[in-house]
Design a protein around this motif. Sequence first.
Motif, PDB file in Angstrom:
ATOM      1  N   ALA A   1     -33.084  22.941 -49.761  1.00  0.00           N
ATOM      2  CA  ALA A   1     -32.561  21.763 -49.058  1.00  0.00           C
ATOM      3  C   ALA A   1     -33.697  20.980 -48.399  1.00  0.00           C
ATOM      4  O   ALA A   1     -33.779  19.756 -48.552  1.00  0.00           O
ATOM      5  CB  ALA A   1     -31.518  22.178 -48.020  1.00  0.00           C
TER       6      ALA A   1
ATOM      7  N   VAL B   1     -25.781  15.108 -46.013  1.00  0.00           N
ATOM      8  CA  VAL B   1     -25.959  16.499 -46.398  1.00  0.00           C
ATOM      9  C   VAL B   1     -24.740  17.282 -45.898  1.00  0.00           C
ATOM     10  O   VAL B   1     -24.399  17.224 -44.722  1.00  0.00           O
ATOM     11  CB  VAL B   1     -27.248  17.118 -45.809  1.00  0.00           C
ATOM     12  CG1 VAL B   1     -27.344  18.598 -46.150  1.00  0.00           C
ATOM     13  CG2 VAL B   1     -28.483  16.383 -46.303  1.00  0.00           C
TER      14      VAL B   1
ATOM     15  N   MET C   1     -26.215  15.503 -50.698  1.00  0.00           N
ATOM     16  CA  MET C   1     -26.687  16.823 -51.046  1.00  0.00           C
ATOM     17  C   MET C   1     -25.713  17.840 -50.473  1.00  0.00           C
ATOM     18  O   MET C   1     -25.259  17.699 -49.344  1.00  0.00           O
ATOM     19  CB  MET C   1     -28.083  17.074 -50.480  1.00  0.00           C
ATOM     20  CG  MET C   1     -28.586  18.474 -50.762  1.00  0.00           C
ATOM     21  SD  MET C   1     -30.139  18.925 -49.955  1.00  0.00           S
ATOM     22  CE  MET C   1     -31.194  17.590 -50.436  1.00  0.00           C
TER      23      MET C   1
ATOM     24  N   THR D   1     -24.697  14.348 -41.457  1.00  0.00           N
ATOM     25  CA  THR D   1     -24.530  15.772 -41.717  1.00  0.00           C
ATOM     26  C   THR D   1     -23.090  16.211 -41.496  1.00  0.00           C
ATOM     27  O   THR D   1     -22.442  15.814 -40.530  1.00  0.00           O
ATOM     28  CB  THR D   1     -25.465  16.617 -40.833  1.00  0.00           C
ATOM     29  OG1 THR D   1     -25.272  16.264 -39.463  1.00  0.00           O
ATOM     30  CG2 THR D   1     -26.917  16.417 -41.220  1.00  0.00           C
TER      31      THR D   1
ATOM     32  N   VAL E   1     -34.726  17.226 -49.257  1.00  0.00           N
ATOM     33  CA  VAL E   1     -34.615  16.192 -48.222  1.00  0.00           C
ATOM     34  C   VAL E   1     -35.916  15.413 -48.164  1.00  0.00           C
ATOM     35  O   VAL E   1     -35.916  14.179 -48.058  1.00  0.00           O
ATOM     36  CB  VAL E   1     -34.266  16.812 -46.843  1.00  0.00           C
ATOM     37  CG1 VAL E   1     -34.553  15.843 -45.709  1.00  0.00           C
ATOM     38  CG2 VAL E   1     -32.801  17.233 -46.806  1.00  0.00           C
TER      39      VAL E   1
END
Length: 118
Positions: free
Chosen positions: A32, A44, A1, A71, A36
Amino acid sequence: MCVDDQYGIRVLLKEILKCDYEVMAVETGEEAIENVLKFEPQVVILDMKLEKMKGTDLLRLIKQINGNIGTIMLTGYQDCDLIEEIKQSNPEKIIIKPFEVEQLKSSVRELSSKYKVI
């Protein structure tokens, strides 16, 4: 994402990654969080400066929801205090804009293999 409030960056990230990954690009922190929860992405990529929420705040929320998501924080700012704030939120990777495409792909590849969907 991919999470970025700039349309052009969302399109660019999606274009860079679409050959190797299923990519969802969203504009806001709220979108987001919603996605998620629904789709449990492996990685992400998020911008530090979002419209209603700082990237570091969003990153912490994502990790609270699911600590098994890799992340990557993107930032166009190289201010030492800002970089320190980003580091304190513990993203696996920090990438400074403008970024090298291969650096981004390599980071996503590394994290997607580390954070495999179970």
